[in-house]
Design a protein around this motif. Structure first.
Motif, mmCIF file in Angstrom:
data_model
loop_
_atom_site.group_PDB
_atom_site.id
_atom_site.type_symbol
_atom_site.label_atom_id
_atom_site.label_comp_id
_atom_site.label_asym_id
_atom_site.label_seq_id
_atom_site.Cartn_x
_atom_site.Cartn_y
_atom_site.Cartn_z
ATOM 1 N N GLY A 20 40.383 13.832 4.727
ATOM 2 C CA GLY A 20 39.170 14.614 4.505
ATOM 3 C C GLY A 20 39.466 16.083 4.315
ATOM 4 N N GLY A 21 39.401 16.549 3.064
ATOM 5 C CA GLY A 21 39.474 17.971 2.793
ATOM 6 C C GLY A 21 38.063 18.525 2.726
ATOM 7 N N VAL A 22 37.831 19.647 3.381
ATOM 8 C CA VAL A 22 36.482 20.217 3.460
ATOM 9 C C VAL A 22 36.361 21.371 2.475
ATOM 10 C CG1 VAL A 22 34.757 21.266 4.962
ATOM 11 C CG2 VAL A 22 36.332 19.554 5.880
ATOM 12 N N PHE A 23 35.314 21.333 1.650
ATOM 13 C CA PHE A 23 35.031 22.431 0.731
ATOM 14 C C PHE A 23 34.327 23.535 1.514
ATOM 15 C CE2 PHE A 23 34.695 19.663 -3.385
ATOM 16 C CZ PHE A 23 36.009 19.250 -3.196
ATOM 17 N N LEU A 24 34.943 24.708 1.552
ATOM 18 C CA LEU A 24 34.395 25.837 2.295
ATOM 19 C C LEU A 24 33.894 26.911 1.344
ATOM 20 C CD1 LEU A 24 37.179 26.223 5.033
ATOM 21 C CD2 LEU A 24 35.085 24.860 5.125
ATOM 22 N N GLY A 25 32.792 27.556 1.717
ATOM 23 C CA GLY A 25 32.238 28.637 0.917
ATOM 24 C C GLY A 25 31.038 28.238 0.086
ATOM 25 N N LEU A 26 30.446 27.067 0.385
ATOM 26 C CA LEU A 26 29.294 26.579 -0.361
ATOM 27 C C LEU A 26 28.051 26.523 0.531
ATOM 28 C CD1 LEU A 26 31.090 23.545 -2.038
ATOM 29 C CD2 LEU A 26 30.541 25.716 -3.151
ATOM 30 N N ASN A 27 26.888 26.425 -0.102
ATOM 31 C CA ASN A 27 25.631 26.263 0.629
ATOM 32 C C ASN A 27 25.444 24.797 1.003
ATOM 33 O OD1 ASN A 27 24.188 28.903 0.758
ATOM 34 N ND2 ASN A 27 24.468 28.806 -1.465
ATOM 35 N N GLY A 28 26.328 24.289 1.793
ATOM 36 C CA GLY A 28 26.320 22.893 2.189
ATOM 37 C C GLY A 28 27.750 22.440 2.411
ATOM 38 N N THR A 29 27.924 21.409 3.220
ATOM 39 C CA THR A 29 29.258 20.932 3.551
ATOM 40 C C THR A 29 29.602 19.705 2.720
ATOM 41 O OG1 THR A 29 28.996 21.735 5.824
ATOM 42 C CG2 THR A 29 30.768 20.169 5.425
ATOM 43 N N VAL A 30 30.788 19.725 2.114
ATOM 44 C CA VAL A 30 31.285 18.610 1.316
ATOM 45 C C VAL A 30 32.656 18.216 1.849
ATOM 46 C CG1 VAL A 30 31.958 17.808 -0.983
ATOM 47 C CG2 VAL A 30 30.043 19.415 -0.728
ATOM 48 N N VAL A 31 32.832 16.927 2.134
ATOM 49 C CA VAL A 31 34.117 16.407 2.595
ATOM 50 C C VAL A 31 34.708 15.544 1.489
ATOM 51 C CG1 VAL A 31 35.312 14.947 4.278
ATOM 52 C CG2 VAL A 31 33.479 16.482 5.036
ATOM 53 N N LYS A 32 35.894 15.919 1.029
ATOM 54 C CA LYS A 32 36.590 15.177 -0.032
ATOM 55 C C LYS A 32 37.607 14.230 0.603
ATOM 56 C CE LYS A 32 38.656 14.000 -3.908
ATOM 57 N NZ LYS A 32 39.611 13.041 -3.302
ATOM 58 N N SER A 33 37.317 12.947 0.554
ATOM 59 C CA SER A 33 38.249 11.941 1.048
ATOM 60 C C SER A 33 39.319 11.681 0.001
ATOM 61 C CB SER A 33 37.487 10.643 1.358
ATOM 62 O OG SER A 33 38.380 9.589 1.636
ATOM 63 N N HIS A 34 40.488 11.242 0.440
ATOM 64 C CA HIS A 34 41.556 10.882 -0.489
ATOM 65 C C HIS A 34 41.073 9.763 -1.412
ATOM 66 C CE1 HIS A 34 45.488 9.844 -2.084
ATOM 67 N NE2 HIS A 34 46.016 10.864 -1.432
ATOM 68 N N GLY A 35 41.429 9.847 -2.685
ATOM 69 C CA GLY A 35 40.970 8.858 -3.654
ATOM 70 C C GLY A 35 41.418 7.449 -3.330
ATOM 71 N N ALA A 36 42.605 7.321 -2.723
ATOM 72 C CA ALA A 36 43.153 6.003 -2.404
ATOM 73 C C ALA A 36 42.864 5.579 -0.966
ATOM 74 C CB ALA A 36 44.664 5.986 -2.651
ATOM 75 N N ALA A 37 41.902 6.228 -0.325
ATOM 76 C CA ALA A 37 41.595 5.925 1.075
ATOM 77 C C ALA A 37 41.122 4.494 1.248
ATOM 78 C CB ALA A 37 40.536 6.889 1.598
ATOM 79 N N ASP A 38 41.629 3.831 2.300
ATOM 80 C CA ASP A 38 41.120 2.505 2.656
ATOM 81 C C ASP A 38 39.941 2.684 3.599
ATOM 82 O OD1 ASP A 38 42.273 3.259 5.050
ATOM 83 O OD2 ASP A 38 43.816 1.702 5.048
ATOM 84 N N ALA A 39 39.470 1.584 4.194
ATOM 85 C CA ALA A 39 38.287 1.658 5.065
ATOM 86 C C ALA A 39 38.524 2.588 6.246
ATOM 87 C CB ALA A 39 37.914 0.259 5.540
ATOM 88 N N THR A 40 39.747 2.559 6.802
ATOM 89 C CA THR A 40 40.074 3.449 7.926
ATOM 90 C C THR A 40 40.009 4.902 7.494
ATOM 91 O OG1 THR A 40 41.495 1.774 8.939
ATOM 92 C CG2 THR A 40 41.843 4.053 9.625
ATOM 93 N N GLY A 41 40.540 5.207 6.306
ATOM 94 C CA GLY A 41 40.500 6.572 5.805
ATOM 95 C C GLY A 41 39.088 7.054 5.538
ATOM 96 N N VAL A 42 38.261 6.201 4.950
ATOM 97 C CA VAL A 42 36.867 6.570 4.699
ATOM 98 C C VAL A 42 36.151 6.841 6.017
ATOM 99 C CG1 VAL A 42 34.643 5.742 3.834
ATOM 100 C CG2 VAL A 42 36.725 5.334 2.506
ATOM 101 N N SER A 43 36.400 6.002 7.004
ATOM 102 C CA SER A 43 35.776 6.188 8.311
ATOM 103 C C SER A 43 36.206 7.507 8.946
ATOM 104 C CB SER A 43 36.139 5.015 9.229
ATOM 105 O OG SER A 43 35.509 5.148 10.484
#
Length: 368
Positions: free
Chosen positions: A302-325
């Protein structure tokens, strides 16, 4: 989900996460499995899931923890990994990524989570959510396994923008400190500025200027500035937050991922080398599993986009269920801490600090 169920969620104090179901390499089934894991562990979480309604309804119906806790927003379009951000900005309306960000923009959800195309997600996030006042360049912050007691360091920027001048690096330091307080529960984080050496004469001119700016701001911004740090300090304990430009940060994380994969492959090869080494692998199984868990990239997904009017978490594209969780867990933690509002307040303080117009010394217990 019915209006009655919406009311029940609000009454229960649940935090709603907006999820792009179609962005990951492994497809929507993996995303649904990941959010179901989160729902099973956390009763205070609900979801708005974006993608083709018929497909998502079928997948959600198989996951008991999601019953009554998952709205579905129909979005037939999909942003592909190979799509250019400029194309997505022009033609992205109607995609699951656009729809997921729209739920945050409209206040229906606190955080957006997506496994999709990073460049497209950042571009759409800036268009739909807009940058915070005073922020020139948003940043992507990640958790990096480290020797520190909290087990992870924060590093930013890792790819939102390849450029960064002294003022940008100062903003990254402020945003990184806020993220460390709310993401890692560090009340007084230590900030380091990544350079080719710790000596004051080394590095580019903008790094020297940023070094002076961050050192000046640190006492009033309520963090400890340790000065220049080197690449070896990224997983070390010299600081809690590593500040750098997006080009250097992205090269560093990709190098780290490649090195970790190489070491894993070499270990497996070494343990298979002889019958005796295979026996040794059995004897070392418990220790190796502990090590695997400690450095498992899915735990820090989970990479977090900082500096926006709202929080966005970017998960790895190849994330499995554990990674998404894991990405959902991070999103929930940030939303629960009120991170978006605290970050906005911290960034807003920067111009006043720069002009020495306002003494922005936080009060005790301030977690901005």
């Amino acid at each position: 989900m019915t209006a009655e169920q919406d009311h029940s969620n609000a009454k229960a104090g649940r935090i709603t996460i907006s999820v792009d179901a179609m962005g990951g390499d492994l497809g929507p089934a993996t995303v649904v499995a990941g959010i179901a894991r989160s729902a099973k562990k956390n009763r205070n979480i609900a979801f708005i899931l974006h993608g083709p309604r018929a497909e998502l309804e079928r997948l959600v119906a198989k996951r008991k923890p999601l019953i009554g806790r998952c709205q579905i927003r129909d979005a037939e379009g999909v942003v592909r990994m190979e799509d250019k951000p400029s194309q997505v900005m022009r033609h992205g309306k109607g995609t699951s990524m656009w729809s997921a960000l729209e739920s945050v923009r409209e206040g229906e959800a606190e955080v957006c989570v997506s496994c999709g195309n990073t460049g497209a997600l950042m571009a759409l996030s800036m268009v739909r959510l807009r940058k915070l006042p005073g922020v020139d360049r948003p940043a992507i912050a990640i958790h990096w396994p480290s020797r520190n007691p909290q087990q992870f360091n924060v590093m930013l920027d890792v790819g939102a923008d390849i450029r960064a001048d002294a003022r940008d690096l100062l903003q990254y330091a402020l945003m990184g400190a806020s993220y460390a307080r709310n993401g890692l529960d560090l009340s007084y984080p230590r900030i380091g500025l990544l350079n080719v050496g710790t000596e004051e004469h080394k590095g580019r001119p903008e790094l020297h200027d940023a070094n002076d700016l961050i050192a000046e701001f640190a006492p009033r911004a309520n963090f400890d500035y340790v000065g220049f740090v080197e690449g070896k300090d990224i997983p070390g304990d010299a600081c809690d937050v590593i500040v750098t430009d997006g080009f250097t940060g992205n090269v560093a994380i990709k190098t780290g991922e490649g090195t970790a994969s190489l070491i894993s492959d070499l270990l497996r090869e070494a343990f298979r080398y002889t019958p005796l080494s295979r026996l040794a692998s059995i004897l070392a199984y418990t220790s190796m599993q502990r090590l695997k868990k400690r450095i498992d990239p899915r735990r820090a997904n989970g990479g977090v986009f900082l500096g926006l009017n709202g929080t966005v978490v970017k998960s790895h594209g190849a994330a499995d269920a554990t990674g998404v969780s894991s990405a959902v867990k991070l999103a929930f933690h940030l939303a629960h801490s009120g991170f978006s509002e605290k970050l906005a307040a911290r960034v807003a303080s920067a111009p006043a600090l720069a002009e020495d117009d306002v003494n922005d010394q936080p009060s005790d217990g301030d977690k901005k």
